[in-house]
Design a protein around this motif. Structure first.
Motif, PDB file in Angstrom:
ATOM      1  N   ARG A   1      36.931  73.275  44.998  1.00  0.00           N
ATOM      2  CA  ARG A   1      37.517  73.542  43.667  1.00  0.00           C
ATOM      3  C   ARG A   1      38.100  72.280  43.029  1.00  0.00           C
ATOM      4  NH1 ARG A   1      41.870  76.727  43.245  1.00  0.00           N
ATOM      5  NH2 ARG A   1      42.657  76.267  45.363  1.00  0.00           N
ATOM      6  N   PHE A   2      38.643  71.398  43.849  1.00  0.00           N
ATOM      7  CA  PHE A   2      39.290  70.179  43.357  1.00  0.00           C
ATOM      8  C   PHE A   2      38.439  68.957  43.704  1.00  0.00           C
ATOM      9  CE2 PHE A   2      44.025  71.686  43.543  1.00  0.00           C
ATOM     10  CZ  PHE A   2      43.680  72.815  42.813  1.00  0.00           C
ATOM     11  N   VAL A   3      38.491  67.971  42.818  1.00  0.00           N
ATOM     12  CA  VAL A   3      37.788  66.716  43.062  1.00  0.00           C
ATOM     13  C   VAL A   3      38.720  65.555  42.736  1.00  0.00           C
ATOM     14  CG1 VAL A   3      35.833  65.241  42.473  1.00  0.00           C
ATOM     15  CG2 VAL A   3      35.551  67.734  42.509  1.00  0.00           C
ATOM     16  N   ILE A   4      38.912  64.675  43.716  1.00  0.00           N
ATOM     17  CA  ILE A   4      39.722  63.483  43.497  1.00  0.00           C
ATOM     18  C   ILE A   4      38.805  62.304  43.184  1.00  0.00           C
ATOM     19  CG2 ILE A   4      39.774  62.839  45.957  1.00  0.00           C
ATOM     20  CD1 ILE A   4      42.674  61.878  45.489  1.00  0.00           C
ATOM     21  N   SER A   5      39.255  61.449  42.282  1.00  0.00           N
ATOM     22  CA  SER A   5      38.479  60.255  41.943  1.00  0.00           C
ATOM     23  C   SER A   5      39.443  59.129  41.600  1.00  0.00           C
ATOM     24  CB  SER A   5      37.544  60.541  40.768  1.00  0.00           C
ATOM     25  OG  SER A   5      38.284  60.915  39.608  1.00  0.00           O
ATOM     26  N   ARG A   6      38.918  57.916  41.618  1.00  0.00           N
ATOM     27  CA  ARG A   6      39.769  56.798  41.249  1.00  0.00           C
ATOM     28  C   ARG A   6      38.967  55.780  40.469  1.00  0.00           C
ATOM     29  NH1 ARG A   6      36.122  54.827  44.788  1.00  0.00           N
ATOM     30  NH2 ARG A   6      36.811  53.253  46.286  1.00  0.00           N
ATOM     31  N   ASP A   7      39.652  55.070  39.604  1.00  0.00           N
ATOM     32  CA  ASP A   7      39.076  53.977  38.843  1.00  0.00           C
ATOM     33  C   ASP A   7      39.830  52.728  39.279  1.00  0.00           C
ATOM     34  OD1 ASP A   7      38.500  52.002  36.892  1.00  0.00           O
ATOM     35  OD2 ASP A   7      37.958  53.561  35.456  1.00  0.00           O
ATOM     36  N   ILE A   8      39.192  51.937  40.101  1.00  0.00           N
ATOM     37  CA  ILE A   8      39.872  50.774  40.658  1.00  0.00           C
ATOM     38  C   ILE A   8      40.230  49.769  39.579  1.00  0.00           C
ATOM     39  CG2 ILE A   8      39.590  48.804  42.206  1.00  0.00           C
ATOM     40  CD1 ILE A   8      37.900  50.611  44.008  1.00  0.00           C
ATOM     41  N   ALA A   9      39.339  49.578  38.632  1.00  0.00           N
ATOM     42  CA  ALA A   9      39.582  48.597  37.570  1.00  0.00           C
ATOM     43  C   ALA A   9      40.799  48.983  36.730  1.00  0.00           C
ATOM     44  CB  ALA A   9      38.352  48.461  36.692  1.00  0.00           C
ATOM     45  N   LYS A  10      40.946  50.293  36.470  1.00  0.00           N
ATOM     46  CA  LYS A  10      42.066  50.764  35.653  1.00  0.00           C
ATOM     47  C   LYS A  10      43.282  51.125  36.499  1.00  0.00           C
ATOM     48  CE  LYS A  10      39.159  52.595  31.931  1.00  0.00           C
ATOM     49  NZ  LYS A  10      38.796  53.804  31.153  1.00  0.00           N
ATOM     50  N   ASN A  11      43.101  51.077  37.828  1.00  0.00           N
ATOM     51  CA  ASN A  11      44.194  51.406  38.752  1.00  0.00           C
ATOM     52  C   ASN A  11      44.719  52.816  38.501  1.00  0.00           C
ATOM     53  OD1 ASN A  11      45.662  50.770  40.965  1.00  0.00           O
ATOM     54  ND2 ASN A  11      47.062  49.341  39.948  1.00  0.00           N
ATOM     55  N   THR A  12      43.791  53.744  38.412  1.00  0.00           N
ATOM     56  CA  THR A  12      44.158  55.142  38.199  1.00  0.00           C
ATOM     57  C   THR A  12      43.549  56.023  39.291  1.00  0.00           C
ATOM     58  OG1 THR A  12      42.255  55.541  36.754  1.00  0.00           O
ATOM     59  CG2 THR A  12      44.297  54.849  35.690  1.00  0.00           C
ATOM     60  N   VAL A  13      44.168  57.166  39.474  1.00  0.00           N
ATOM     61  CA  VAL A  13      43.629  58.185  40.365  1.00  0.00           C
ATOM     62  C   VAL A  13      43.747  59.519  39.637  1.00  0.00           C
ATOM     63  CG1 VAL A  13      45.844  58.408  41.581  1.00  0.00           C
ATOM     64  CG2 VAL A  13      43.740  59.267  42.638  1.00  0.00           C
ATOM     65  N   SER A  14      42.707  60.324  39.720  1.00  0.00           N
ATOM     66  CA  SER A  14      42.670  61.590  38.994  1.00  0.00           C
ATOM     67  C   SER A  14      42.363  62.737  39.931  1.00  0.00           C
ATOM     68  CB  SER A  14      41.611  61.526  37.885  1.00  0.00           C
ATOM     69  OG  SER A  14      41.909  60.509  36.947  1.00  0.00           O
ATOM     70  N   LEU A  15      42.733  63.926  39.488  1.00  0.00           N
ATOM     71  CA  LEU A  15      42.445  65.137  40.250  1.00  0.00           C
ATOM     72  C   LEU A  15      41.921  66.182  39.277  1.00  0.00           C
ATOM     73  CD1 LEU A  15      42.652  66.418  43.110  1.00  0.00           C
ATOM     74  CD2 LEU A  15      44.813  67.427  42.352  1.00  0.00           C
ATOM     75  N   GLN A  16      40.645  66.498  39.388  1.00  0.00           N
ATOM     76  CA  GLN A  16      40.040  67.554  38.593  1.00  0.00           C
ATOM     77  C   GLN A  16      40.214  68.863  39.352  1.00  0.00           C
ATOM     78  OE1 GLN A  16      38.593  67.491  35.464  1.00  0.00           O
ATOM     79  NE2 GLN A  16      38.494  69.720  35.682  1.00  0.00           N
ATOM     80  N   MET A  17      40.892  69.811  38.722  1.00  0.00           N
ATOM     81  CA  MET A  17      41.195  71.076  39.381  1.00  0.00           C
ATOM     82  C   MET A  17      40.484  72.201  38.640  1.00  0.00           C
ATOM     83  SD  MET A  17      45.254  70.544  40.166  1.00  0.00           S
ATOM     84  CE  MET A  17      45.723  70.614  38.443  1.00  0.00           C
ATOM     85  N   ASN A  18      39.576  72.858  39.329  1.00  0.00           N
ATOM     86  CA  ASN A  18      38.808  73.956  38.752  1.00  0.00           C
ATOM     87  C   ASN A  18      39.118  75.257  39.478  1.00  0.00           C
ATOM     88  OD1 ASN A  18      37.407  72.076  37.037  1.00  0.00           O
ATOM     89  ND2 ASN A  18      36.052  71.597  38.755  1.00  0.00           N
ATOM     90  N   SER A  19      38.762  76.343  38.860  1.00  0.00           N
ATOM     91  CA  SER A  19      38.957  77.675  39.453  1.00  0.00           C
ATOM     92  C   SER A  19      40.374  77.823  39.985  1.00  0.00           C
ATOM     93  CB  SER A  19      37.937  77.906  40.580  1.00  0.00           C
ATOM     94  OG  SER A  19      36.625  77.792  40.097  1.00  0.00           O
ATOM     95  N   LEU A  20      41.322  77.464  39.171  1.00  0.00           N
ATOM     96  CA  LEU A  20      42.715  77.469  39.599  1.00  0.00           C
ATOM     97  C   LEU A  20      43.200  78.873  39.929  1.00  0.00           C
ATOM     98  CD1 LEU A  20      44.018  74.765  37.155  1.00  0.00           C
ATOM     99  CD2 LEU A  20      44.345  74.723  39.632  1.00  0.00           C
ATOM    100  N   LYS A  21      44.075  78.929  40.918  1.00  0.00           N
ATOM    101  CA  LYS A  21      44.641  80.190  41.389  1.00  0.00           C
ATOM    102  C   LYS A  21      46.165  80.140  41.238  1.00  0.00           C
ATOM    103  CE  LYS A  21      41.077  80.448  45.004  1.00  0.00           C
ATOM    104  NZ  LYS A  21      40.827  80.553  46.465  1.00  0.00           N
ATOM    105  N   PRO A  22      46.808  81.298  41.161  1.00  0.00           N
ATOM    106  CA  PRO A  22      48.275  81.299  41.072  1.00  0.00           C
ATOM    107  C   PRO A  22      48.934  80.539  42.223  1.00  0.00           C
ATOM    108  CG  PRO A  22      47.431  83.451  40.490  1.00  0.00           C
ATOM    109  CD  PRO A  22      46.258  82.642  40.970  1.00  0.00           C
ATOM    110  N   GLU A  23      48.327  80.565  43.392  1.00  0.00           N
ATOM    111  CA  GLU A  23      48.911  79.854  44.528  1.00  0.00           C
ATOM    112  C   GLU A  23      48.789  78.337  44.414  1.00  0.00           C
ATOM    113  OE1 GLU A  23      46.696  82.378  44.609  1.00  0.00           O
ATOM    114  OE2 GLU A  23      45.234  82.116  46.234  1.00  0.00           O
TER     115      GLU A  23
END
Length: 114
Positions: free
Chosen positions: A65-87
């Motif tokens: 459901r979740f995918v982590i990614s990073r952009d080294i050049a921009k020094n960022t890290v992201s978390l794409q969260m899909n099919s989110l649940k109340p928990e």
């Protein structure tokens, strides 16, 4: 160096959110970037991590459901969260583990309504 997280909010179950975390400066000796979360009354837990080489690791509860990614050049890290649940409701923290210390973002609230 400070980490600034953004992208949290309120979403209905089944929806998606994308969290981003940017570092204010360069960090030497990064071993891994990660997202943690802490729900009320619970301990902080690892959600996902990505090493310098790009290897990823996910908590069982978010696999597929979740995918982590990073952009080294921009020094960022992201978390794409899909099919989110109340928990999935929690405060989410970004983390960068460097050779001699850890860096933490301020946390961003994610609330998933049923």
């Amino acid at each position: 160096v400070q980490l600034q997280a953004s992208g949290g909010g309120l979403v209905q179950a089944g929806g998606s959110l994308r969290l981003s975390c940017a570092a204010s400066g360069s960090i030497v000796g990064i071993k891994a970037r990660a997202w943690y979360r802490q729900a009320p009354g619970k301990q902080r837990e690892l959600v996902a991590s990505i090493t310098g080489g790009g290897s990823t690791n996910y908590a069982d509860s978010v696999k597929g459901r979740f995918v982590i990614s990073r952009d080294i050049a921009k020094n960022t890290v992201s978390l794409q969260m899909n099919s989110l649940k109340p928990e999935d409701t929690a405060v989410y923290y970004c983390n960068i583990a460097a050779s001699w210390r850890d860096y933490w973002g301020q946390g961003t609230q994610v609330t998933v309504s049923s």
